[in-house]
Design a protein around this motif. Structure first.
Motif, PDB file in Angstrom:
ATOM      1  N   UNK A  96      18.542  98.485  44.650  1.00 34.01           N
ATOM      2  CA  UNK A  96      18.275  97.740  45.787  1.00 34.01           C
ATOM      3  C   UNK A  96      18.621  96.186  45.309  1.00 34.01           C
ATOM      4  N   UNK A  97      19.315  95.476  46.352  1.00 34.54           N
ATOM      5  CA  UNK A  97      19.412  93.879  45.834  1.00 34.54           C
ATOM      6  C   UNK A  97      19.099  93.014  46.890  1.00 34.54           C
ATOM      7  N   UNK A  98      18.218  92.003  46.505  1.00 40.18           N
ATOM      8  CA  UNK A  98      17.388  91.311  47.341  1.00 40.18           C
ATOM      9  C   UNK A  98      17.719  89.688  46.859  1.00 40.18           C
ATOM     10  N   UNK A  99      17.480  88.752  47.895  1.00 39.02           N
ATOM     11  CA  UNK A  99      17.318  87.458  47.478  1.00 39.02           C
ATOM     12  C   UNK A  99      16.064  86.782  47.604  1.00 39.02           C
ATOM     13  N   UNK A 100      15.686  86.073  46.407  1.00 41.07           N
ATOM     14  CA  UNK A 100      14.478  85.529  46.261  1.00 41.07           C
ATOM     15  C   UNK A 100      14.555  84.230  45.290  1.00 41.07           C
ATOM     16  N   UNK A 101      13.712  83.450  45.399  1.00 46.61           N
ATOM     17  CA  UNK A 101      13.834  82.310  44.131  1.00 46.61           C
ATOM     18  C   UNK A 101      13.245  83.034  42.885  1.00 46.61           C
ATOM     19  N   UNK A 102      13.782  82.605  41.802  1.00 46.74           N
ATOM     20  CA  UNK A 102      13.373  82.920  40.340  1.00 46.74           C
ATOM     21  C   UNK A 102      12.428  81.772  39.790  1.00 46.74           C
ATOM     22  N   UNK A 103      11.790  82.070  38.839  1.00 46.14           N
ATOM     23  CA  UNK A 103      11.071  81.189  38.199  1.00 46.14           C
ATOM     24  C   UNK A 103      11.753  79.974  37.577  1.00 46.14           C
ATOM     25  N   UNK A 104      12.939  80.020  36.833  1.00 42.81           N
ATOM     26  CA  UNK A 104      13.755  78.890  36.515  1.00 42.81           C
ATOM     27  C   UNK A 104      14.861  78.701  37.137  1.00 42.81           C
TER      28      UNK A 104
END
Length: 124
Positions: free
Chosen positions: A100-108
């Motif tokens: 599965x591939x999704x878009x989301x903000x990451x911590x850094x």
């Protein structure tokens, strides 16, 4: 470095807040892996992460052919073709995991990709 608990759970690459992988109940759970070099582009970060996954699976006594499922997080889904170039070079075409591939903000904000997964553990 591996740490084994009294419950038969093995933890690989333990850090302050997490372990790089946890082994138990016949499976290996990979923590979200991010690039060691966040200055790389999406393709480079993906290749860096996949090398880390190879190392964790090798420490667990297996390899990418044992992967059951993978989740890939991209900070910009438009970068999927760049991520897929590294993925396609790395993937064993005879042993493709569910993905599965999704878009989301990451911590850094410098991280462009994070990958986690579950693999079948080798028999004890």
């Amino acid at each position: 470095m591996a740490v084994t608990s009294g419950m038969g759970i093995m933890r690989l690459a333990p850090e302050a807040r997490l372990s790089g992988a946890t082994i138990g109940a016949g499976c290996i759970w990979l923590a979200g892996q991010v690039a060691d070099d966040s200055s790389l582009d999406t393709e480079g970060q993906t290749a860096d992460i996949l090398a880390q996954i190879d190392a964790l699976l090798a420490e667990a006594g297996t390899d990418k052919r044992a992967l059951l499922s993978v989740t890939i997080v991209l900070t910009d889904i438009k970068e999927a073709p760049a991520m897929n170039r590294a993925w396609d070079r790395w993937l064993d075409p005879a042993h493709k995991p569910a993905r599965m591939t999704i878009q989301a903000p990451l911590v850094d904000r410098a991280w462009r990709v994070e990958i986690t997964g579950v693999a079948l553990a080798p028999p004890p």
